[in-house]
Design a protein around this motif. Sequence first.
Motif, mmCIF file in Angstrom:
data_model
loop_
_atom_site.group_PDB
_atom_site.id
_atom_site.type_symbol
_atom_site.label_atom_id
_atom_site.label_comp_id
_atom_site.label_asym_id
_atom_site.label_seq_id
_atom_site.Cartn_x
_atom_site.Cartn_y
_atom_site.Cartn_z
ATOM 1 N N HIS A 56 52.583 30.499 18.154
ATOM 2 C CA HIS A 56 52.841 31.360 19.196
ATOM 3 C C HIS A 56 53.395 30.741 20.624
ATOM 4 O O HIS A 56 53.992 31.586 21.429
ATOM 5 N N ALA A 57 52.917 29.631 20.706
ATOM 6 C CA ALA A 57 53.569 29.074 22.040
ATOM 7 C C ALA A 57 54.888 28.000 21.784
ATOM 8 O O ALA A 57 55.328 27.366 22.811
ATOM 9 N N ALA B 196 49.150 31.845 24.883
ATOM 10 C CA ALA B 196 49.167 31.764 23.137
ATOM 11 C C ALA B 196 47.997 31.061 22.816
ATOM 12 O O ALA B 196 47.445 31.143 21.805
#
Length: 466
Positions: free
Chosen positions: A228-229, A335
Amino acid sequence: MATRKTTRKASNSRNLDEADLGAPEGQSISVPIFYEAGRSGLKISAGLIDEEFLRDLRGQKADKIYQEMANNSPVIGGALWLIESLLRRVTWEFRPRAGGSDRYVEFFEQCRNDMETSWDEFISETIAMAIHGFLPVELVYKVRRGPKAPEGSLRSEFDDGMIGWRDFATRSPDSRDEWVFDDFGNVIAMIQEVETDPKTRIIPWDKVMNLRLRSRKNSPEGLSILRHAYMPYFFWKKLQQVEAIGIERSLAGYPKFTAPAEAFAQDSPNNWLVERMRQWAQQVRQHELAGMVVPSSQGPNGETGWGFELISASGASKAESDPVIQRYRSDQAIALMSQFMLLGQQGVGSFSLSSDQSSTLAMALGAWLDSICENVNNKAVRQLGELNRLDMQDLPELTHSDIEKPDIAKTASALQQLVTAGAIIPTTADEEQLRQLLELPAASEGEPMAPEMPTGDPGGQIGLFP
């Protein structure tokens, strides 16, 4: 054999009838209850997981990108170091299961502290589970023949002839070459390829305790928390490069050479000098090779000549790009649930907000620790119990302490109010729990020292314990 009967109508889109599904015409489909009729839906291609829609985040490409993110991003690297530090502060111990005996607790504690890799180092290695989403751990055993045994498979601090853990040997996630699945989609082996090892190694899955941070479709690779990062990191990285180039251009300028128009002709005797000037223009810059060579303008008498100048950049300033870079930097922290690390850097944020956000991270790490305990209890503990022919009903379970310690002042105040109201009657067990919370030594045997009660405290209501 008992069966579960299900009836499925023919699908118009696929032109299936009951005969295509293995059932005689006019009869329902019968599936044994011990047979898996469906599959998890995991996409597998040539032994590799094919779930990611971004090609750069598949297989070994993803391993390299996630490792780059962990090493190059100060936000991600700092968050991972914070997570690892918090995990290493936790205390671990074996305890009897509910309703079970404690006769094997000491034996399993001996085994945990008698491995070639210390338990603290093993916990440190589990950070790879956050980076790659999974961590295969090969369970290696030994016969306990004392500290002077000649071979590692026999060497131990104990000499009772029982089987113990030799090592929880972690296998780097980026060393997996492919997975071997059975007909039901279950992993039965991992094929390992190491760049410096010419031998291809096959690790049977019954020897592996696979730690996964999150499970999706029963994939052995789990899901990395860096997934997610990735997009914030990608844009942050690009903007950092653009900003650095822009600053350099603003300081050094943009090189520009001028040359007579006739020198640009291929048959001009000075054409070689034009090409050399192009090289000079590129070498003026120490980072990006940029510059231009253009024909010079005519002078008042129609003549042209040679020249050199630096052209200042007219793009956006650093002040205009910095908020965008900071936004992507914050998104990386979000994230990883570590945005509290950035509080105060922009002149905003409070202690209470930081405390709330750090508590959220601690709660998430608690689930991480629960996952480690569950894997150890279900795989390593049960295997060791079977090898030693122990009573499986009395096998202990691995437990862990909390990440965050409760607020002592708040706990003491709440307990005092409850005791004063008569809702709780203090016992010795309560005192032992409070001593552990305050990290005080256990109460010694004998007559305790009674403190003098201050005046104005009739009945000794200030003290919690009689």
